[in-house]
Design an enzyme around this catalytic site. Structure first.
Site, PDB file in Angstrom:
ATOM      1  N   ASP A 124       3.961 -13.300  25.098  1.00  0.00           N
ATOM      2  CA  ASP A 124       3.059 -12.158  25.207  1.00  0.00           C
ATOM      3  C   ASP A 124       1.969 -12.328  24.162  1.00  0.00           C
ATOM      4  O   ASP A 124       2.258 -12.564  22.981  1.00  0.00           O
ATOM      5  CB  ASP A 124       3.840 -10.856  24.966  1.00  0.00           C
ATOM      6  CG  ASP A 124       3.342  -9.726  25.840  1.00  0.00           C
ATOM      7  OD1 ASP A 124       2.117  -9.515  25.880  1.00  0.00           O
ATOM      8  OD2 ASP A 124       4.178  -9.054  26.477  1.00  0.00           O
TER       9      ASP A 124
ATOM     10  N   GLU B   2      -3.091  -8.920  31.833  1.00  0.00           N
ATOM     11  CA  GLU B   2      -2.799  -7.528  32.176  1.00  0.00           C
ATOM     12  C   GLU B   2      -4.113  -6.753  32.183  1.00  0.00           C
ATOM     13  O   GLU B   2      -4.820  -6.718  31.184  1.00  0.00           O
ATOM     14  CB  GLU B   2      -1.829  -6.911  31.163  1.00  0.00           C
ATOM     15  CG  GLU B   2      -1.319  -5.566  31.627  1.00  0.00           C
ATOM     16  CD  GLU B   2      -0.997  -4.599  30.500  1.00  0.00           C
ATOM     17  OE1 GLU B   2      -0.214  -3.679  30.726  1.00  0.00           O
ATOM     18  OE2 GLU B   2      -1.542  -4.759  29.387  1.00  0.00           O
TER      19      GLU B   2
ATOM     20  N   HIS C  88       8.171  -3.157  31.569  1.00  0.00           N
ATOM     21  CA  HIS C  88       8.650  -2.368  30.429  1.00  0.00           C
ATOM     22  C   HIS C  88       7.853  -1.085  30.208  1.00  0.00           C
ATOM     23  O   HIS C  88       8.214  -0.283  29.345  1.00  0.00           O
ATOM     24  CB  HIS C  88       8.591  -3.236  29.170  1.00  0.00           C
ATOM     25  CG  HIS C  88       7.175  -3.560  28.789  1.00  0.00           C
ATOM     26  ND1 HIS C  88       6.361  -4.341  29.575  1.00  0.00           N
ATOM     27  CD2 HIS C  88       6.422  -3.176  27.737  1.00  0.00           C
ATOM     28  CE1 HIS C  88       5.170  -4.433  29.016  1.00  0.00           C
ATOM     29  NE2 HIS C  88       5.184  -3.739  27.897  1.00  0.00           N
ATOM     30  N   ASP C  89       6.764  -0.891  30.958  1.00  0.00           N
ATOM     31  CA  ASP C  89       5.955   0.332  30.837  1.00  0.00           C
ATOM     32  C   ASP C  89       6.194   1.301  31.989  1.00  0.00           C
ATOM     33  O   ASP C  89       5.604   2.388  32.014  1.00  0.00           O
ATOM     34  CB  ASP C  89       4.457  -0.014  30.858  1.00  0.00           C
ATOM     35  CG  ASP C  89       4.008  -0.785  29.628  1.00  0.00           C
ATOM     36  OD1 ASP C  89       4.624  -0.622  28.560  1.00  0.00           O
ATOM     37  OD2 ASP C  89       3.018  -1.539  29.751  1.00  0.00           O
TER      38      ASP C  89
ATOM     39  N   ASP D 160      22.150  -8.269  22.461  1.00  0.00           N
ATOM     40  CA  ASP D 160      22.268  -8.230  20.999  1.00  0.00           C
ATOM     41  C   ASP D 160      23.399  -9.153  20.557  1.00  0.00           C
ATOM     42  O   ASP D 160      24.548  -8.944  20.935  1.00  0.00           O
ATOM     43  CB  ASP D 160      22.546  -6.771  20.592  1.00  0.00           C
ATOM     44  CG  ASP D 160      22.920  -6.646  19.129  1.00  0.00           C
ATOM     45  OD1 ASP D 160      22.533  -7.530  18.336  1.00  0.00           O
ATOM     46  OD2 ASP D 160      23.597  -5.649  18.789  1.00  0.00           O
TER      47      ASP D 160
ATOM     48  N   ASP E 110      -1.983  -9.208  27.029  1.00  0.00           N
ATOM     49  CA  ASP E 110      -1.938  -7.751  26.994  1.00  0.00           C
ATOM     50  C   ASP E 110      -3.346  -7.139  27.089  1.00  0.00           C
ATOM     51  O   ASP E 110      -4.250  -7.554  26.352  1.00  0.00           O
ATOM     52  CB  ASP E 110      -1.287  -7.344  25.659  1.00  0.00           C
ATOM     53  CG  ASP E 110      -0.889  -5.886  25.600  1.00  0.00           C
ATOM     54  OD1 ASP E 110      -0.008  -5.489  26.380  1.00  0.00           O
ATOM     55  OD2 ASP E 110      -1.464  -5.155  24.772  1.00  0.00           O
TER      56      ASP E 110
ATOM     57  N   ASN F  88      24.302  -9.851  17.266  1.00  0.00           N
ATOM     58  CA  ASN F  88      24.909  -9.649  15.944  1.00  0.00           C
ATOM     59  C   ASN F  88      25.327  -8.199  15.669  1.00  0.00           C
ATOM     60  O   ASN F  88      25.569  -7.827  14.530  1.00  0.00           O
ATOM     61  CB  ASN F  88      23.959 -10.141  14.843  1.00  0.00           C
ATOM     62  CG  ASN F  88      22.646  -9.361  14.843  1.00  0.00           C
ATOM     63  OD1 ASN F  88      22.402  -8.562  15.760  1.00  0.00           O
ATOM     64  ND2 ASN F  88      21.830  -9.573  13.835  1.00  0.00           N
TER      65      ASN F  88
ATOM     66  N   ASP G 219      23.791  -5.323  15.661  1.00  0.00           N
ATOM     67  CA  ASP G 219      22.942  -4.301  15.024  1.00  0.00           C
ATOM     68  C   ASP G 219      22.315  -3.358  16.054  1.00  0.00           C
ATOM     69  O   ASP G 219      21.508  -2.487  15.696  1.00  0.00           O
ATOM     70  CB  ASP G 219      21.869  -4.950  14.136  1.00  0.00           C
ATOM     71  CG  ASP G 219      20.848  -5.756  14.921  1.00  0.00           C
ATOM     72  OD1 ASP G 219      21.007  -5.870  16.162  1.00  0.00           O
ATOM     73  OD2 ASP G 219      19.892  -6.264  14.304  1.00  0.00           O
TER      74      ASP G 219
ATOM     75  N   ASP H  34      18.126  -9.681  20.629  1.00  0.00           N
ATOM     76  CA  ASP H  34      17.544 -10.712  19.768  1.00  0.00           C
ATOM     77  C   ASP H  34      17.505 -12.055  20.488  1.00  0.00           C
ATOM     78  O   ASP H  34      18.005 -12.186  21.613  1.00  0.00           O
ATOM     79  CB  ASP H  34      18.330 -10.804  18.450  1.00  0.00           C
ATOM     80  CG  ASP H  34      19.832 -10.840  18.694  1.00  0.00           C
ATOM     81  OD1 ASP H  34      20.276 -11.682  19.493  1.00  0.00           O
ATOM     82  OD2 ASP H  34      20.569  -9.998  18.107  1.00  0.00           O
TER      83      ASP H  34
HETATM   84  O1  TEU Z   1      -0.013  -1.736  28.259  1.00  0.00           O
HETATM   85  C1  TEU Z   1      -1.313  -1.429  28.623  1.00  0.00           C
HETATM   86  C2  TEU Z   1      -1.514  -0.162  29.284  1.00  0.00           C
HETATM   87  O2  TEU Z   1      -2.478   0.005  29.984  1.00  0.00           O
HETATM   88  C3  TEU Z   1      -0.574   0.947  28.984  1.00  0.00           C
HETATM   89  O3  TEU Z   1      -1.364   2.041  28.627  1.00  0.00           O
HETATM   90  C4  TEU Z   1       0.224   1.288  30.139  1.00  0.00           C
HETATM   91  O4  TEU Z   1      -0.617   1.643  31.201  1.00  0.00           O
HETATM   92  C5  TEU Z   1       1.077   2.445  29.796  1.00  0.00           C
HETATM   93  O5  TEU Z   1       2.029   1.968  28.892  1.00  0.00           O
HETATM   94  C6  TEU Z   1       1.749   3.024  30.978  1.00  0.00           C
HETATM   95  O6  TEU Z   1       2.423   4.160  30.566  1.00  0.00           O
HETATM   96  C7  TEU Z   1       0.163  -2.764  27.358  1.00  0.00           C
HETATM   97  C8  TEU Z   1       1.633  -2.991  27.103  1.00  0.00           C
HETATM   98  O7  TEU Z   1       2.244  -3.407  28.292  1.00  0.00           O
HETATM   99  C9  TEU Z   1       2.226  -1.746  26.534  1.00  0.00           C
HETATM  100  O8  TEU Z   1       3.613  -1.839  26.353  1.00  0.00           O
HETATM  101  C10 TEU Z   1       1.556  -1.484  25.219  1.00  0.00           C
HETATM  102  O9  TEU Z   1       1.992  -0.254  24.702  1.00  0.00           O
HETATM  103  C11 TEU Z   1       0.034  -1.461  25.339  1.00  0.00           C
HETATM  104  O10 TEU Z   1      -0.485  -2.519  26.130  1.00  0.00           O
HETATM  105  C12 TEU Z   1      -0.583  -1.610  23.974  1.00  0.00           C
HETATM  106  O11 TEU Z   1      -0.410  -2.901  23.507  1.00  0.00           O
HETATM  107 CA    CA Z   2      20.590  -7.967  17.131  1.00  0.00          CA
END
Ligand code: TEU
Ligand code: CA
Length: 588
Positions: free
Chosen positions: A109, A278, A352-353, A32, A217, A34, A36, A40
């Site tokens: 993405d 994905e 990130h998931d 970050d 995605d 700035n 907040d 960013d």
């Molecule tokens: O994720 C696709 C997906 O299959 C998700 O359901 C994933 O398996 C789940 O988050 C696991 O807990 C993509 C993105 O990576 C995710 O961040 C998004 O929320 C999703 O698509 C919708 O765009």
């Molecule tokens: Ca920021």
């Protein structure tokens, strides 16, 4: 098969891309600039030296587009605008230039299975059946004999990824619209040629700005398995109270290859690009088709098989089950063998998931450093493109969430509401599942320093910072030659210099062992280079007995996850590995 799908129709990609490692940035949580509390674009720019030191060749940037943030940017309301929280288009251009100056490519993405409900297309589409944008989305009548908007009137029984039905009632047009995710993420109608043209146009917009490719995605869900009458099949009941997940029915639809080829032809083809699709539920055979060097539309796909091994067959990701190591080895090995010479793998243990790999598959207590390194050595020895998710290179861990209220992720919160509040699941059991699996584990701020705000922010971070930032942070890691960071650096550099890592075929070893993982990579021919990888996935010292044909005494350690002199690690047909010890060895 159309002409376009024939030989020579594969992607045109930057030279040497198979030697690159990709780094994923989740912009909200990276840096970050700035105060907040939200990461960013200028923040990312200020940290590019970290990526350069690590040696990655490509960055995958999670969405930075205009979005109401129902799903943190995976719900886009304007594909050509940067979210003001993240900065401006000028900031974006500066970041891209900064990456290119450092020899780093950028994959954006591309979230085009669905838009945000605030996208202008959907605002138009939902207003009237005869609106020109109505057919950009998927609309269906209530089930025959039912009253729209009433429970049970949905056109079919599919459950959305973030709970509830995939169908939401729209008063203005007296129809349902389809959303595989939240009701605020309506699915685009890919059967409509205008939708496909718009997607190709927005891809060209970013390619013309200089981006190097896309992470697409849930791209294998864009072609829905329509019945001839325009309906969708119901999901069968797999156990009383449990339906088959809609994704297993909706992925790999009949027109998917055609749609991917159109994107390649009408958006990607004039440029040198890198793409990864994905693809939940994708099979090795499908992945071969999509990633074949001469005819596939994509460079690689993200498969999910190994992400589903530590949960029960029914109940989804929250129904915890300990990992049985042979399951992981068999799954990874199957993908290695299926795509060797026929396609290309992507290699990941976190994103990130997903929760933090060291907390999920390693030991994030006593053996944190060693087991984080072991996981990297297991993954980066395989064939394919390795992905490093921000903080993985520091061995960042899950957060011990005090309660679900501390989480922000809509998947976590929706599941809790249904499972605990409506169905009565024991909150202690549910909290254990949240701690193990919530997506927010990956989204706590990047830990840059031991200082206030972990060097992530001078303000109040949007998600809590892990208390272990005083020990686990980039400053400390860069100063310590035995850190997880320096091991990643070594592995990433070796992928550029050791061709067996890129080309060698894969042979599994010790397949049934429940605590040891081992495999051999070898280039063709008797005299070909051999790389042997062995990992002790346990907190106990273990004796390894190698098969005779391996001639283990002929190997020499190249990389070790123990501090000290790697040459001191002896090789023999029978040898002992320390808790969580891993080695890469070459045949001299
Ligand atoms: O994720 C696709 C997906 O299959 C998700 O359901 C994933 O398996 C789940 O988050 C696991 O807990 C993509 C993105 O990576 C995710 O961040 C998004 O929320 C999703 O698509 C919708 O765009
Ligand atoms: Ca920021």
């Amino acid at each position: 098969m159309s002409v376009e799908q024939g030989a020579g129709a594969g992607p045109r990609s930057p030279a040497g891309w198979r030697q690159d490692t990709v780094y994923q940035i989740y912009p909200r949580s990276f840096c970050d600039s700035n105060g907040d509390g939200i990461g960013d674009l200028p923040g990312i720019l200020s940290r590019l030296d970290h990526l350069q030191a690590l040696g990655v060749g490509v960055v995958w940037l999670s969405p930075v587009y205009q979005s109401p943030n129902d799903d943190n940017g995976y719900d886009i309301s304007d594909y050509r605008a940067i979210h003001p929280e993240f900065g401006t288009l000028a900031d974006f251009d500066a970041l891209l230039a900064g990456m290119h100056q450092r020899g780093i490519k950028l994959m954006m993405d591309l979230v085009v299975n669905h838009t945000s409900d605030e996208h202008a297309w959907f605002q138009q589409a939902r207003s009237a059946r005869d609106n020109p944008f109505h057919d950009f989305y998927i609309w269906r009548e209530p089930r025959a004999g039912q009253v729209g908007g009433q429970p049970g009137a949905e056109p079919n029984n599919w459950e959305a990824a973030f709970n509830g039905s995939v169908w939401t009632w729209n008063e203005a047009t007296q129809e349902y619209y389809l959303h595989m995710f939240s009701p605020r993420q309506p699915d685009l109608n890919w059967e409509n040629p205008q939708v496909r043209a718009e997607v190709c146009a927005l891809m060209r917009f970013w390619l013309d700005r200089g981006v190097d490719g896309f992470r697409m995605d849930v791209i294998n869900v864009i072609s829905k398995p329509w019945n001839a009458d325009g309906s969708l099949p119901d999901a069968p009941v797999v156990k009383p109270g449990f339906l088959q997940p809609a994704f297993t029915l909706a992925t790999g639809g009949p027109r998917l290859t055609e749609f991917l080829q159109q994107m390649r032809r009408e958006a990607l083809a004039p440029y040198e690009t890198l793409t990864v699709g994905e693809m939940p539920c994708v099979t090795p055979a499908q992945a071969q088709t999509y990633t074949a060097a001469d005819s596939g539309a994509l460079n690689m796909v993200f498969q999910f098989e190994h992400m589903d091994l530590d949960c029960q067959p029914v109940g989804g990701k929250w129904a915890l089950k300990p990992l049985h190591l042979p399951d992981l080895k068999r799954s990874m090995g199957r993908w290695q063998q299926a795509l060797h010479g026929r396609g290309w793998n992507s290699l990941y243990l976190g994103n990130h998931d997903q929760p933090r790999p060291v907390s999920r598959f390693g030991d994030d207590g006593l053996h944190r450093v060693r087991s984080a390194k072991l996981l990297a050595m297991y993954l980066h020895g395989l064939q394919g493109t390795p992905y490093v998710y921000q903080g993985e290179e520091l061995g960042m861990t899950n957060l011990p969430w005090p309660s679900v209220e501390a989480c922000q992720d809509l998947e976590t919160r929706n599941w809790w509401r249904v499972a605990v509040d409506e169905q009565g699941l024991d909150p202690a059991v549910a909290l254990a599942a949240v701690r193990a699996k919530s997506r927010d584990n990956a989204r706590t701020p990047m830990q840059w320093s031991a200082g206030p705000g972990a060097g992530f922010t001078t303000g109040t971070p949007w998600l809590p910072i892990n208390a272990n930032a005083d020990r686990i942070n980039a400053d400390a890691a860069r100063a310590d030659p035995d850190s997880v960071f320096h091991l990643y650096r070594q592995l990433i550099a070796l992928r550029r210099s050791l061709t067996v890592l890129v080309d060698g075929h894969y042979q599994p070893l010790l397949e049934d062992d429940t605590r040891l993982a081992a495999y051999l990579r070898q280039t063709d021919g008797e005299s070909g280079t051999r790389l042997l990888v062995v990992c002790n996935f346990s907190g106990e010292p273990l004796t390894v007995r190698w098969p005779d044909h391996l001639d283990a005494a002929g190997y020499q350690t190249l990389v070790s996850n123990l501090p000290g002199d790697v040459a001191a690690a002896p090789w023999a047909s029978e040898m002992t590995l320390q808790p969580w010890e891993a080695r890469w060895a070459l045949r001299s």
